[in-house]
Enzyme design. Sequence first.
Site, PDB file in Angstrom:
ATOM      1  N   LYS A  85     115.933  24.350  64.648  1.00  0.00           N
ATOM      2  CA  LYS A  85     116.444  23.654  63.393  1.00  0.00           C
ATOM      3  C   LYS A  85     115.560  23.887  62.303  1.00  0.00           C
ATOM      4  O   LYS A  85     114.139  24.050  62.246  1.00  0.00           O
ATOM      5  CB  LYS A  85     116.183  22.170  63.928  1.00  0.00           C
ATOM      6  CG  LYS A  85     117.212  21.338  62.912  1.00  0.00           C
ATOM      7  CD  LYS A  85     117.058  19.704  63.593  1.00  0.00           C
ATOM      8  CE  LYS A  85     117.856  18.730  62.628  1.00  0.00           C
ATOM      9  NZ  LYS A  85     117.395  17.394  63.106  1.00  0.00           N
TER      10      LYS A  85
HETATM   11  C1  E4P Z   1     119.547  14.939  62.178  1.00  0.00           C
HETATM   12  O1  E4P Z   1     119.602  16.126  62.727  1.00  0.00           O
HETATM   13  C2  E4P Z   1     118.427  14.091  61.799  1.00  0.00           C
HETATM   14  O2  E4P Z   1     117.510  14.174  62.829  1.00  0.00           O
HETATM   15  C3  E4P Z   1     118.995  12.767  61.448  1.00  0.00           C
HETATM   16  O3  E4P Z   1     120.505  12.514  61.479  1.00  0.00           O
HETATM   17  C4  E4P Z   1     118.262  11.918  60.447  1.00  0.00           C
HETATM   18  O4  E4P Z   1     118.847  10.696  60.566  1.00  0.00           O
HETATM   19  P1  E4P Z   1     117.966   9.560  59.486  1.00  0.00           P
HETATM   20  O5  E4P Z   1     118.551   9.774  58.326  1.00  0.00           O
HETATM   21  O6  E4P Z   1     118.766   8.295  60.058  1.00  0.00           O
HETATM   22  O7  E4P Z   1     116.591   9.750  59.952  1.00  0.00           O
END
Ligand code: E4P
Length: 225
Positions: free
Chosen positions: A84
């Site tokens: 990522k």
């Molecule tokens: C995606 O990969 C992120 O980890 C995640 O969806 C972030 O979500 P949030 O905005 O609820 O922290």
Amino acid sequence: MKLFVDTGDVEEVRQAVEWGVLDGVTTNPTLIAKSGKGFRETVLSMCHLLPDGDISAEVVATNYDEMLKEALEISSWHSQIVVKVPLIEPGIRLVSTLADKGIRTNVTLVFTVPQALMAAKAGATYISNFVGRVDDLSDDGMVAVQDTVRMVQDYGFESEVLVASVRHPLHVVQAIQAGAHVSTMPFKIMQMLFKHPLTDSGLKRFLDDWNQAGLSIFEKQTASV
Ligand code: E4P
């Protein structure tokens, strides 16, 4: 549409795996920090729990050389790991390098179509389009998802659009309507996908009627049958 759970908690992955509907896991530095466990150990446990799933694990450096070192380290842990990478300039350069090496990537913190274009052109496996954080600012986060799905289809990019920052089941419905390839969500939102009050009241009625009639699936067969 693929379903990913967004968590750093191995127990949540274990429970979601039991349903037989899980395609992958997304983690981020915040979620891993919250888990209180080591990064490598957590990600490897997730790989073992979901042998065919894609498990996203994020780099934390912000300059290209360090990001590359981290990406190569993370991807060496297991073949299921998707690296990522945040959508910053060195991140896009990193995605191009990793794509050339055949290493899969998930570009994160994507909010706009131009950002998604950069990720797609660099060869991202997944483009993580955040919706909840945009909605929090009184905007409609799903618009960029709809436009990004169209862009990927119209131009024949191989990237899959992953709807992230999902806050409620309606986001999942909207992700389906937009034709997104993947939706990742917290475990508690995934549990909510089962729920409907008419399912609960309907099941209660079926079981009450059945029990009142004294029926049994395992009833003894009569001699004439
Ligand atoms: C995606 O990969 C992120 O980890 C995640 O969806 C972030 O979500 P949030 O905005 O609820 O922290």
